[in-house]
Enzyme design. Sequence first.
Site: not given
Ligand SMILES: NC(=O)c1ccc[n+]([C@@H]2O[C@H](COP(=O)([O-])OP(=O)(O)OC[C@H]3O[C@@H](n4cnc5c(N)ncnc54)[C@H](O)[C@@H]3O)[C@@H](O)[C@H]2O)c1
Length: 296
Positions: A73, A197, A169, A165, A200
């Site tokens: 983690s 994007a 961020k 969040y 999940r």
């Molecule tokens: N998807 C979007 O539209 C979006 C928008 C803004 C920001 N983000 C950011 O982009 C990043 C990726 O998000 P995503 O949409 O791919 O989500 P996701 O849930 O598909 O992927 C996040 C991954 O992080 C891992 N994770 C969670 N806690 C963890 C920890 N303590 N240590 C190591 N791994 C950990 C999870 O197991 C998961 O595989 C995140 O930081 C999210 O906040 C995503």
Amino acid sequence: MGIDFKGKVAIVTGAGAGLGRCHAIELAKLGAKVVVNDLGSAVDGSGGSSAAAQAVVEEIKKAGGEAIANGASVADRRGAETIVEDAVKAFGTVDILVNNAGILRDKSFVKGTLDDFELVTNVHLLGSVYVTKAAWPIMNDKGYGRIVMTTSSSGLYGNFGQANYGAAKMALVGLMNTLKLEGERKNVRVNAIAPIAATRMTENLGIPEEFFKKLKPELVTPAVLFLCSEQAPTGLIVEAGAGHYSKVALLEAKGAKLGDNVTVDDIAGAIDRICDMTGAQEFRQGGEASMKIFSA
Ligand SMILES: NC(=O)c1ccc[n+]([C@@H]2O[C@H](COP(=O)([O-])OP(=O)(O)OC[C@H]3O[C@@H](n4cnc5c(N)ncnc54)[C@H](O)[C@@H]3O)[C@@H](O)[C@H]2O)c1
């Protein structure tokens, strides 16, 4: 010749799914040796297994790339150190770090708990701090490093139900703003991506299907790769989604000089001038903003 990452060692946190998986696969495709970190937790941060990271490693290897898995983690200080240690053990160094791991605990501020606030802050902000802190001396000593923070429009602009969040961020932008200055002389460049994007994490947000299917994670990754490249700028925030890319910046208005004796009513009377963004400026560091008030 296009950008490649041959000879470079990259860490991508949270690379077992979603955006991180995509970044890791593309970095490996372009020649980087990759540490695929993922706790394997649910979107809310509960649970964990190294299977997610391992599956992405297998995918990279099958395609002819080099990668290892790390199931720590990022929110655990010691765990975060092992991510960098594993990179050094397996590949000798670290050149690129994409701080991407993340979770959600969405609730309005009135309903949310402080435990959730701390957990979300620990993963997004402190998780990025811990891994960056472990990689920082290596990058500074060798005079090369590229770090990407993953921010969000929820932090940059706000989003109902995401106080925890959004705060975490936006704090990453503050972290970037100082690290860009401290890393500059050592060729360590720090930038941020604000992705949009279909993952999940966003699948239950009610985004209409026609938009959701256009929000491919693969369309965020090229911007991340650019920020990881030798050509990367420093201190840039790029918003990326559905094939659209734009710089995001904090701007300061010219403002109004109101003299040495200012009352609350003077502020009220000048509020339109204070807020007029015509000719607004972007500053590279805090001191420049302080100087502006004396030169006005
Ligand atoms: N998807 C979007 O539209 C979006 C928008 C803004 C920001 N983000 C950011 O982009 C990043 C990726 O998000 P995503 O949409 O791919 O989500 P996701 O849930 O598909 O992927 C996040 C991954 O992080 C891992 N994770 C969670 N806690 C963890 C920890 N303590 N240590 C190591 N791994 C950990 C999870 O197991 C998961 O595989 C995140 O930081 C999210 O906040 C995503």
